[in-house]
Scaffold this active site. Structure first.
Site, PDB file in Angstrom:
ATOM      1  N   ASP A   6       0.863  -1.180   0.000  1.00  0.00           N
ATOM      2  CA  ASP A   6       0.000   0.000   0.000  1.00  0.00           C
ATOM      3  C   ASP A   6       0.901   1.232   0.000  1.00  0.00           C
ATOM      4  OD1 ASP A   6      -2.239   1.759   0.248  1.00  0.00           O
ATOM      5  OD2 ASP A   6      -3.290   0.265   1.441  1.00  0.00           O
ATOM      6  N   GLY A  11       4.369   1.361  -1.879  1.00  0.00           N
ATOM      7  CA  GLY A  11       4.475   1.582  -3.311  1.00  0.00           C
ATOM      8  C   GLY A  11       3.171   2.099  -3.894  1.00  0.00           C
ATOM      9  N   ASP A  12       3.144   2.212  -5.206  1.00  0.00           N
ATOM     10  CA  ASP A  12       2.019   2.761  -5.956  1.00  0.00           C
ATOM     11  C   ASP A  12       1.543   1.697  -6.937  1.00  0.00           C
ATOM     12  OD1 ASP A  12       0.261   4.122  -7.572  1.00  0.00           O
ATOM     13  OD2 ASP A  12       1.680   5.659  -8.213  1.00  0.00           O
ATOM     14  N   PHE A  13       0.307   1.193  -6.757  1.00  0.00           N
ATOM     15  CA  PHE A  13      -0.137   0.118  -7.643  1.00  0.00           C
ATOM     16  C   PHE A  13      -0.399   0.589  -9.062  1.00  0.00           C
ATOM     17  CE2 PHE A  13      -4.149   0.497  -4.811  1.00  0.00           C
ATOM     18  CZ  PHE A  13      -4.648   1.581  -5.511  1.00  0.00           C
ATOM     19  N   HIS A  59     -13.172  -0.895  -7.057  1.00  0.00           N
ATOM     20  CA  HIS A  59     -14.326   0.012  -7.145  1.00  0.00           C
ATOM     21  C   HIS A  59     -13.944   1.484  -6.953  1.00  0.00           C
ATOM     22  CE1 HIS A  59     -15.718   0.338  -2.622  1.00  0.00           C
ATOM     23  NE2 HIS A  59     -14.428   0.547  -2.750  1.00  0.00           N
TER      24      HIS A  59
END
Length: 353
Positions: free
Chosen positions: A205, A231-233, A251
């Site tokens: 996350d 991190g950055d997904f 969502h």
């Protein structure tokens, strides 16, 4: 009973309940922010003493307490004292199933401001939050420490009931490691690891999302079995797992953004791995409701869908919608497993192709 046969009085009552729903939410929010239930505790308190502790006007406090009693969160005793009901007790910060942070978050003026501009979002298809605050929701959240803490706690509280059901609803034992993408403080991952002692975990996350995760996992005795990866997904997904889990992530985003997230998972996942999305799945056609808003039923899913529209450009989806997203990212949707009712979530399993 069809709509055509519904008595006029019932139809009128249903509409009035919906119209008053916003007022009820503000009443709930005030109680949560002022800590009314914490102050009452297990005993009984009167409006004068509660007003003194909250720096409030006594008569106005009495009116708030009566409204809370009318909503079923308090009960008024003969001597003008008030005690909590089982529903009201869920607003206590120390309750094991507390929903205080959840209630604070979803009645916060920041969240409600975007709803005031719902008609603009419907006209444009864009989040009204960006218009109201001049930036996107998650960017704003990162700059508001208290709101961010409430958001993380609210997501944990909202996940808790689902997390209790997931470990027994899916065969996690066939995997070596599970990566929880956007897993926050580990509310979902912790019970999965506890139920499957041979399984390793990766909690992925943002730094803000992981802020409470280390303490939680340590308290659960899982720190040695779970890695925290910030991190950055939208840029990557961690390697090293054969099951990739995403709960209440898809969502939040539009189709293009979701495809990006899922493609990063596809790049990291081995060919014999699996993807498990945990989200509500909307039916193809809305089932009629004759009773207005049902907070625990399907009506809440469609309100959540609009909440995604006004705040973050996301949406709730049908099975066909999930199938299209998976195919666009290199996965094939295999099964959809509903969790036991009244829970509204499903386990959506896909495999690499």
């Amino acid at each position: 009973m069809s709509y055509e046969k519904q008595p006029l009085d019932e139809a009128r009552d249903a509409l009035v309940r919906i119209a008053y729903g916003g007022m009820a939410a503000h009443t709930l929010g005030a109680a949560a922010r002022m800590g009314i239930i914490d102050l009452i505790g297990d005993g009984e308190r009167g409006p004068d003493e509660l007003a003194a502790e909250c720096a409030a006007e006594p008569q106005a406090m009495g009116r708030l307490l009566r409204a809370l009693a009318g909503l079923g969160l308090l009960v008024e005793r003969p001597a003008g004292k008030f005690a909590t009901t089982p529903a009201g007790a869920l607003l206590h910060s120390d309750h094991p199933q507390s929903l205080r942070s959840f209630s604070r978050m979803f009645t916060d003026p920041t969240i409600l401001r975007a709803w005031e501009l719902l008609d603009d979002s419907v006209r444009t298809g864009r989040p009204s939050f960006d218009t109201a605050f001049g930036q996107d929701f998650f960017g704003y959240l990162a700059e508001q420490p208290q709101l961010s803490a409430d958001f993380n706690a609210a997501m944990g509280q909202a996940t808790r009931d689902t997390a209790a059901l997931v470990p027994a609803a899916y065969d996690f034992g066939r995997f070596k490691a599970v990566a929880d993408i956007g897993g926050g403080d580990g509310t979902l991952l912790a019970p999965i690891l506890q139920a499957h002692p041979a399984l390793r975990g990766i909690l992925f996350d943002s730094a803000e999302g992981l802020a409470q995760a280390g303490t939680r996992l340590a308290d659960e005795g899982l720190a040695g079995r779970c890695s925290l990866v910030a991190g950055d997904f939208f840029a990557t997904a961690p390697e090293g797992a054969d099951l990739y889990l995403l709960k209440s992530v898809i969502h939040d985003w539009n189709d293009e953004q979701c495809t990006t997230i899922l493609r990063h998972c596809r790049q990291a996942i081995p060919d014999d791995g699996r993807l498990l999305i945990i989200e509500p799945v909307l039916p193809p056609v809305v089932a009629p409701s004759l009773s207005g808003v049902d907070p625990s039923g399907a009506g809440a899913l469609y309100l959540s869908d609009l909440n995604m529209l006004v705040n973050v450009e996301g949406r709730e989806r049908t099975r066909d919608d999930f199938d299209q997203l998976c195919r666009a990212a290199g996965f094939a949707l295999r099964t959809v497993i509903p969790l036991p009712e009244p829970n509204r979530f499903c386990l959506i399993e896909a495999e690499p192709v």
